[in-house]
Scaffold this motif. Structure first.
Motif, PDB file in Angstrom:
ATOM      1  N   TYR A  69      41.623  23.905  38.718  1.00 19.39           N
ATOM      2  CA  TYR A  69      42.300  24.907  37.910  1.00 19.39           C
ATOM      3  C   TYR A  69      41.590  26.236  38.156  1.00 19.39           C
ATOM      4  N   ARG A  70      42.322  27.214  38.700  1.00 20.51           N
ATOM      5  CA  ARG A  70      41.717  28.512  38.993  1.00 20.51           C
ATOM      6  C   ARG A  70      42.068  29.511  37.895  1.00 20.51           C
ATOM      7  N   VAL A  71      41.047  30.261  37.503  1.00 17.69           N
ATOM      8  CA  VAL A  71      41.215  31.230  36.424  1.00 17.69           C
ATOM      9  C   VAL A  71      40.226  32.374  36.635  1.00 17.69           C
ATOM     10  N   TRP A  72      40.626  33.581  36.248  1.00 16.99           N
ATOM     11  CA  TRP A  72      39.721  34.738  36.289  1.00 16.99           C
ATOM     12  C   TRP A  72      38.914  34.764  35.000  1.00 16.99           C
ATOM     13  N   VAL A  73      37.591  34.904  35.133  1.00  9.37           N
ATOM     14  CA  VAL A  73      36.701  34.996  33.967  1.00  9.37           C
ATOM     15  C   VAL A  73      35.834  36.241  34.104  1.00  9.37           C
ATOM     16  N   ARG A  74      35.340  36.713  32.966  1.00  8.92           N
ATOM     17  CA  ARG A  74      34.481  37.889  32.964  1.00  8.92           C
ATOM     18  C   ARG A  74      33.056  37.523  33.332  1.00  8.92           C
TER      19      ARG A  74
END
Length: 186
Positions: A69-74
């Motif tokens: 699962y790919r996601v943008w995180v800070r």
């Protein structure tokens, strides 16, 4: 949800620790898992990292297979480095520097807003802009109203080095005093 083959053109991912949020409703605390870092992107508010978290997905026949699962995180709020990993090879998108406006080129960078009071002795002081070389370090920042109230004190002088006098005097006395001739009484 993506699989590693979805982005074949990307550089090889490297391991990174991802901080998962706590969930008080489930009674879970904050946790860290090792994920794959695919890309970094500089934004106006900081850095974002595209991470691939290990996951599963359902197959049409009722089975299950490993997935990502790919996601943008800070960053750095939600990611931590893995010891010994070189992150220099990660695909990185940097912000283009914003073009400098003609006004900014002519006038230079804006001065920090507010004013600071340098106390000389009891009842006496000098008002400065915060970036004035004569301004005391760590002095509380005064807003315009506060600065004008302080400037009305007979024991307060306005600094001419940083322009405090030129900027605050018209606000104290109006703009008539800056003309060479007296106001027209006709």
């Amino acid at each position: 949800m993506t699989t590693p083959s979805d982005d074949a053109a990307e550089s090889a991912p490297v391991p990174v620790r991802v901080v998962l949020p706590a969930d008080p409703l489930l009674g879970t605390e904050q946790q860290e898992v090792v994920a794959r870092l695919w890309k970094r992107r500089q934004t106006e508010t900081g850095w974002a990292y595209l991470v691939g978290l290990p996951s599963y997905r359902d197959l049409e026949g009722g089975g299950v297979e490993a997935a990502e699962y790919r996601v943008w995180v800070r960053a750095p709020d939600h990611v931590r480095p893995v010891d010994g990993v070189d992150y220099d090879q990660v695909a990185t998108e940097r912000l283009e520097p914003s073009p400098t406006s003609v006004v900014r080129e002519v006038l230079g960078e804006r001065r920090p807003s507010g004013w600071v009071l340098a106390k000389v002795r009891e009842g006496r002081g000098v008002l400065h802009a915060p970036d004035c070389e004569e301004a005391p370090q760590g002095a509380p920042l005064l807003g315009v109203e506060q600065a004008l109230n302080v400037a009305e004190n007979p024991g307060t002088r306005l600094c001419t080095l940083c322009g405090a006098a030129q900027e605050l005097t018209p606000l104290l006395r109006g703009f008539d005093h800056i003309t060479d001739s007296a106001p027209d009484d006709s």
